[in-house]
Scaffold this motif. Structure first.
Motif, PDB file in Angstrom:
ATOM      1  N   TYR A   1     -53.175 -15.150  41.845  1.00  0.00           N
ATOM      2  CA  TYR A   1     -53.354 -14.792  40.436  1.00  0.00           C
ATOM      3  C   TYR A   1     -52.128 -14.069  39.906  1.00  0.00           C
ATOM      4  O   TYR A   1     -51.604 -14.389  38.824  1.00  0.00           O
ATOM      5  CB  TYR A   1     -54.595 -13.910  40.280  1.00  0.00           C
ATOM      6  CG  TYR A   1     -54.790 -13.375  38.880  1.00  0.00           C
ATOM      7  CD1 TYR A   1     -55.384 -14.154  37.896  1.00  0.00           C
ATOM      8  CD2 TYR A   1     -54.360 -12.082  38.539  1.00  0.00           C
ATOM      9  CE1 TYR A   1     -55.557 -13.676  36.600  1.00  0.00           C
ATOM     10  CE2 TYR A   1     -54.524 -11.597  37.253  1.00  0.00           C
ATOM     11  CZ  TYR A   1     -55.127 -12.392  36.290  1.00  0.00           C
ATOM     12  OH  TYR A   1     -55.287 -11.904  35.019  1.00  0.00           O
ATOM     13  N   LEU A   2     -51.641 -13.084  40.651  1.00  0.00           N
ATOM     14  CA  LEU A   2     -50.483 -12.300  40.209  1.00  0.00           C
ATOM     15  C   LEU A   2     -49.209 -13.138  40.197  1.00  0.00           C
ATOM     16  O   LEU A   2     -48.398 -13.051  39.268  1.00  0.00           O
ATOM     17  CB  LEU A   2     -50.315 -11.081  41.116  1.00  0.00           C
ATOM     18  CG  LEU A   2     -51.406 -10.020  40.968  1.00  0.00           C
ATOM     19  CD1 LEU A   2     -51.393  -9.066  42.152  1.00  0.00           C
ATOM     20  CD2 LEU A   2     -51.229  -9.251  39.675  1.00  0.00           C
ATOM     21  N   LYS A   3     -49.030 -13.939  41.215  1.00  0.00           N
ATOM     22  CA  LYS A   3     -47.843 -14.807  41.252  1.00  0.00           C
ATOM     23  C   LYS A   3     -47.851 -15.792  40.091  1.00  0.00           C
ATOM     24  O   LYS A   3     -46.823 -16.040  39.459  1.00  0.00           O
ATOM     25  CB  LYS A   3     -47.797 -15.566  42.582  1.00  0.00           C
ATOM     26  CG  LYS A   3     -47.272 -14.746  43.756  1.00  0.00           C
ATOM     27  CD  LYS A   3     -47.100 -15.627  44.987  1.00  0.00           C
ATOM     28  CE  LYS A   3     -46.471 -14.834  46.125  1.00  0.00           C
ATOM     29  NZ  LYS A   3     -46.261 -15.673  47.331  1.00  0.00           N
ATOM     30  N   ASN A   4     -49.015 -16.352  39.811  1.00  0.00           N
ATOM     31  CA  ASN A   4     -49.109 -17.334  38.725  1.00  0.00           C
ATOM     32  C   ASN A   4     -48.821 -16.703  37.366  1.00  0.00           C
ATOM     33  O   ASN A   4     -48.169 -17.314  36.515  1.00  0.00           O
ATOM     34  CB  ASN A   4     -50.488 -17.979  38.711  1.00  0.00           C
ATOM     35  CG  ASN A   4     -50.678 -18.986  39.838  1.00  0.00           C
ATOM     36  OD1 ASN A   4     -49.715 -19.377  40.498  1.00  0.00           O
ATOM     37  ND2 ASN A   4     -51.905 -19.413  40.066  1.00  0.00           N
ATOM     38  N   LEU A   5     -49.306 -15.479  37.175  1.00  0.00           N
ATOM     39  CA  LEU A   5     -49.085 -14.804  35.896  1.00  0.00           C
ATOM     40  C   LEU A   5     -47.605 -14.515  35.687  1.00  0.00           C
ATOM     41  O   LEU A   5     -47.055 -14.746  34.603  1.00  0.00           O
ATOM     42  CB  LEU A   5     -49.908 -13.507  35.845  1.00  0.00           C
ATOM     43  CG  LEU A   5     -50.019 -12.813  34.486  1.00  0.00           C
ATOM     44  CD1 LEU A   5     -50.525 -13.771  33.414  1.00  0.00           C
ATOM     45  CD2 LEU A   5     -50.943 -11.596  34.586  1.00  0.00           C
ATOM     46  N   GLU A   6     -46.938 -14.020  36.719  1.00  0.00           N
ATOM     47  CA  GLU A   6     -45.508 -13.762  36.605  1.00  0.00           C
ATOM     48  C   GLU A   6     -44.712 -15.068  36.503  1.00  0.00           C
ATOM     49  O   GLU A   6     -43.717 -15.141  35.787  1.00  0.00           O
ATOM     50  CB  GLU A   6     -45.018 -12.925  37.782  1.00  0.00           C
ATOM     51  CG  GLU A   6     -45.469 -11.483  37.737  1.00  0.00           C
ATOM     52  CD  GLU A   6     -44.634 -10.579  38.611  1.00  0.00           C
ATOM     53  OE1 GLU A   6     -43.874 -11.097  39.460  1.00  0.00           O
ATOM     54  OE2 GLU A   6     -44.726  -9.348  38.438  1.00  0.00           O
ATOM     55  N   ALA A   7     -45.162 -16.102  37.217  1.00  0.00           N
ATOM     56  CA  ALA A   7     -44.486 -17.399  37.147  1.00  0.00           C
ATOM     57  C   ALA A   7     -44.574 -17.967  35.734  1.00  0.00           C
ATOM     58  O   ALA A   7     -43.621 -18.590  35.241  1.00  0.00           O
ATOM     59  CB  ALA A   7     -45.104 -18.378  38.149  1.00  0.00           C
ATOM     60  N   ALA A   8     -45.708 -17.747  35.071  1.00  0.00           N
ATOM     61  CA  ALA A   8     -45.875 -18.221  33.694  1.00  0.00           C
ATOM     62  C   ALA A   8     -44.883 -17.530  32.767  1.00  0.00           C
ATOM     63  O   ALA A   8     -44.232 -18.177  31.931  1.00  0.00           O
ATOM     64  CB  ALA A   8     -47.307 -17.967  33.231  1.00  0.00           C
ATOM     65  N   ILE A   9     -44.750 -16.213  32.915  1.00  0.00           N
ATOM     66  CA  ILE A   9     -43.807 -15.453  32.091  1.00  0.00           C
ATOM     67  C   ILE A   9     -42.385 -15.953  32.330  1.00  0.00           C
ATOM     68  O   ILE A   9     -41.644 -16.263  31.384  1.00  0.00           O
ATOM     69  CB  ILE A   9     -43.902 -13.949  32.412  1.00  0.00           C
ATOM     70  CG1 ILE A   9     -45.266 -13.399  31.978  1.00  0.00           C
ATOM     71  CG2 ILE A   9     -42.772 -13.173  31.723  1.00  0.00           C
ATOM     72  CD1 ILE A   9     -45.524 -11.978  32.425  1.00  0.00           C
ATOM     73  N   GLU A  10     -41.998 -16.054  33.594  1.00  0.00           N
ATOM     74  CA  GLU A  10     -40.635 -16.457  33.943  1.00  0.00           C
ATOM     75  C   GLU A  10     -40.333 -17.876  33.463  1.00  0.00           C
ATOM     76  O   GLU A  10     -39.288 -18.135  32.852  1.00  0.00           O
ATOM     77  CB  GLU A  10     -40.450 -16.367  35.453  1.00  0.00           C
ATOM     78  CG  GLU A  10     -39.040 -16.651  35.921  1.00  0.00           C
ATOM     79  CD  GLU A  10     -38.863 -16.478  37.417  1.00  0.00           C
ATOM     80  OE1 GLU A  10     -37.725 -16.290  37.854  1.00  0.00           O
ATOM     81  OE2 GLU A  10     -39.877 -16.548  38.147  1.00  0.00           O
ATOM     82  N   THR A  11     -41.239 -18.811  33.712  1.00  0.00           N
ATOM     83  CA  THR A  11     -41.006 -20.214  33.364  1.00  0.00           C
ATOM     84  C   THR A  11     -40.894 -20.419  31.857  1.00  0.00           C
ATOM     85  O   THR A  11     -40.002 -21.133  31.367  1.00  0.00           O
ATOM     86  CB  THR A  11     -42.145 -21.101  33.916  1.00  0.00           C
ATOM     87  OG1 THR A  11     -42.210 -20.941  35.340  1.00  0.00           O
ATOM     88  CG2 THR A  11     -41.909 -22.565  33.573  1.00  0.00           C
ATOM     89  N   ILE A  12     -41.780 -19.792  31.109  1.00  0.00           N
ATOM     90  CA  ILE A  12     -41.769 -19.957  29.653  1.00  0.00           C
ATOM     91  C   ILE A  12     -40.540 -19.299  29.032  1.00  0.00           C
ATOM     92  O   ILE A  12     -39.932 -19.843  28.106  1.00  0.00           O
ATOM     93  CB  ILE A  12     -43.070 -19.415  29.033  1.00  0.00           C
ATOM     94  CG1 ILE A  12     -44.254 -20.277  29.485  1.00  0.00           C
ATOM     95  CG2 ILE A  12     -42.991 -19.400  27.513  1.00  0.00           C
ATOM     96  CD1 ILE A  12     -45.611 -19.763  29.046  1.00  0.00           C
ATOM     97  N   ILE A  13     -40.147 -18.145  29.562  1.00  0.00           N
ATOM     98  CA  ILE A  13     -38.938 -17.482  29.053  1.00  0.00           C
ATOM     99  C   ILE A  13     -37.704 -18.333  29.340  1.00  0.00           C
ATOM    100  O   ILE A  13     -36.806 -18.478  28.495  1.00  0.00           O
ATOM    101  CB  ILE A  13     -38.787 -16.079  29.668  1.00  0.00           C
ATOM    102  CG1 ILE A  13     -39.877 -15.155  29.152  1.00  0.00           C
ATOM    103  CG2 ILE A  13     -37.412 -15.496  29.351  1.00  0.00           C
ATOM    104  CD1 ILE A  13     -39.896 -14.992  27.659  1.00  0.00           C
ATOM    105  N   ILE A  14     -37.628 -18.914  30.537  1.00  0.00           N
ATOM    106  CA  ILE A  14     -36.514 -19.807  30.862  1.00  0.00           C
ATOM    107  C   ILE A  14     -36.489 -20.997  29.914  1.00  0.00           C
ATOM    108  O   ILE A  14     -35.432 -21.425  29.438  1.00  0.00           O
ATOM    109  CB  ILE A  14     -36.615 -20.287  32.331  1.00  0.00           C
ATOM    110  CG1 ILE A  14     -36.327 -19.118  33.285  1.00  0.00           C
ATOM    111  CG2 ILE A  14     -35.650 -21.437  32.591  1.00  0.00           C
ATOM    112  CD1 ILE A  14     -36.550 -19.440  34.741  1.00  0.00           C
ATOM    113  N   GLU A  15     -37.668 -21.529  29.611  1.00  0.00           N
ATOM    114  CA  GLU A  15     -37.771 -22.635  28.662  1.00  0.00           C
ATOM    115  C   GLU A  15     -37.192 -22.251  27.301  1.00  0.00           C
ATOM    116  O   GLU A  15     -36.496 -23.026  26.648  1.00  0.00           O
ATOM    117  CB  GLU A  15     -39.245 -23.024  28.505  1.00  0.00           C
ATOM    118  CG  GLU A  15     -39.512 -24.169  27.560  1.00  0.00           C
ATOM    119  CD  GLU A  15     -39.420 -25.526  28.219  1.00  0.00           C
ATOM    120  OE1 GLU A  15     -39.507 -26.525  27.497  1.00  0.00           O
ATOM    121  OE2 GLU A  15     -39.240 -25.581  29.453  1.00  0.00           O
TER     122      GLU A  15
END
Length: 391
Positions: free
Chosen positions: A164-178
């Motif tokens: 859950y925590l990894k996915n939440l941070e991955a969402a932030i990182e991926t969308i910001i990179i986008e």
């Protein structure tokens, strides 16, 4: 209340319990108040909803208070019957199962609020090195609201998984990179924001995620609001959000099932916050590293002196040689030997005042010239002919 001294959580909880209106806020109003305080944007400039009196806290102290106040609000909003302090400690112990002894050195003799204070202090800091703190200014984690979101889930399910925590941070990182990949040229603001977010990630996943994949990771009202505001931060580099960027936000809103009026409100909030507080936010400040170090150290020293002025004056008056040297320093530069004596005797004084222990840390000696600069303001007027009494 002094969030840099022991016992601050007990005092904070006493003040929060006296504010009956804070926990009665609707969830959306609470979240907006967090944005206005700067907590959501990683630039704390005030106390959330003015739930306690703001006593000119340092940025780090504002961050601590806002984090605990957020936990307190969620704890009461979810109607949890467990003791608040024990609940947050158990939450942090739960998420720490998936990390390598993050709080290991904190466990042992410390109990309850004392342990929670140590945990919060550890969680808030990106880097405990005093020089790194001052040179970077971003001394606090910018993604602390992830903890608040995870705490809400913990209260509802009694567990928070590593995934859950990894996915939440991955969402932030991926969308910001986008967001940044769609920009032809990165500004200083962009580069600072990227570094800040990268430094704040704690459950980093080496896998590469797609935008469509991470969208499925974002569930819950607070998570959706938070991602939207993080994207608004990323788009704000040119101090405006243009049509193309608004279109991205509108698409994001549809993908997250967030109403367009929420998207429009997020754009308005980031504009108002940055325009109103641009002189207080380091992300928008173009000062060089040395000037930033000096300014931030000066603020810290002034507040430390103010909080300890009575005790410090007493200690100074009992050190006759130090008083003589400090008096001379107001009329002429001190020799190397005299400066060494001043430093040695000041360090002896700092040992007796716990909240000034910062000067004992590696690199703390660099703060002494700044400290000495403010010493004449503490001394009786007879020692400083140039002192002007303030009304």
């Amino acid at each position: 209340m002094n969030p840099s001294a022991n016992g601050w959580i007990k005092k904070l909880l006493k003040e929060l319990s006296a504010n009956t209106s804070f926990c009665q806020l609707k969830l959306d109003d609470f979240y907006v108040a967090l944005k206005q305080s700067g907590f959501i944007y990683g630039s704390n400039i005030s106390i959330v909803d003015n739930c306690i009196e703001n006593r000119e806290f340092l940025h780090e102290e504002l961050t601590k208070v806002n984090l605990l106040a957020s936990f307190y609000y969620i704890h009461n909003k979810e109607g949890d019957k467990a003791d608040f302090v024990e609940s947050v400690i158990n939450f942090y112990n739960t998420i720490d199962v998936y990390k390598s002894s993050f709080f290991e050195e904190l466990l042992g003799e410390k109990k309850s609020s004392e342990l929670l204070e140590a945990m919060v202090n550890k969680r808030v800091h990106i880097d405990d090195n005093i020089l790194t703190k001052n040179f970077n200014y971003f001394i606090t984690n910018a993604l602390l609201f992830v903890d608040v979101i995870a705490y809400q889930k913990y209260l509802r399910t009694d567990v928070v998984s590593e995934t859950y925590l990894k996915n939440l941070e991955a969402a932030i990182e991926t969308i910001i990179i986008e967001v940044f990949e769609n920009k032809s040229e990165k500004t200083k603001y962009d580069k600072s924001l990227i570094k800040l977010i990268e430094a704040s990630l704690r459950y980093q996943d080496n896998r590469t995620h797609s935008y469509n994949e991470v969208i499925t990771f974002i569930n819950g009202r607070l998570s959706k609001y938070y991602i939207t505001d993080i994207v608004c931060m990323a788009f704000w580099s040119d101090k405006t959000i243009d049509l193309e960027e608004k279109q991205f936000l509108q698409k994001l809103g549809k993908d997250l099932d967030v109403k367009q009026d929420i998207i429009e409100a997020s754009i308005e909030h980031i504009n108002v916050f940055y325009e109103t507080n641009k002189d207080k936010i380091a992300l928008l400040n173009s000062k060089n590293m040395v000037q930033s170090f000096y300014d931030n150290s000066s603020k810290m020293v002034r507040k430390l002196i103010k909080r300890n002025s009575k005790r410090l004056l007493k200690e100074l008056k009992e050190s006759k040689e130090l008083m003589i040297l400090l008096t001379k320093s107001t009329t002429r530069p001190l020799s190397d030997d005299e400066q060494k004596k001043v430093q040695d005797q000041l360090l002896d004084i700092f040992k007796s005042i716990p909240s000034l222990a910062i000067f004992m840390l590696p690199g703390g000696m660099l703060l002494l010239p700044i400290f000495i600069k403010f010493i004449p303001k503490l001394l009786p007027s007879a020692f400083d002919d140039n002192r002007i009494e303030e009304d």
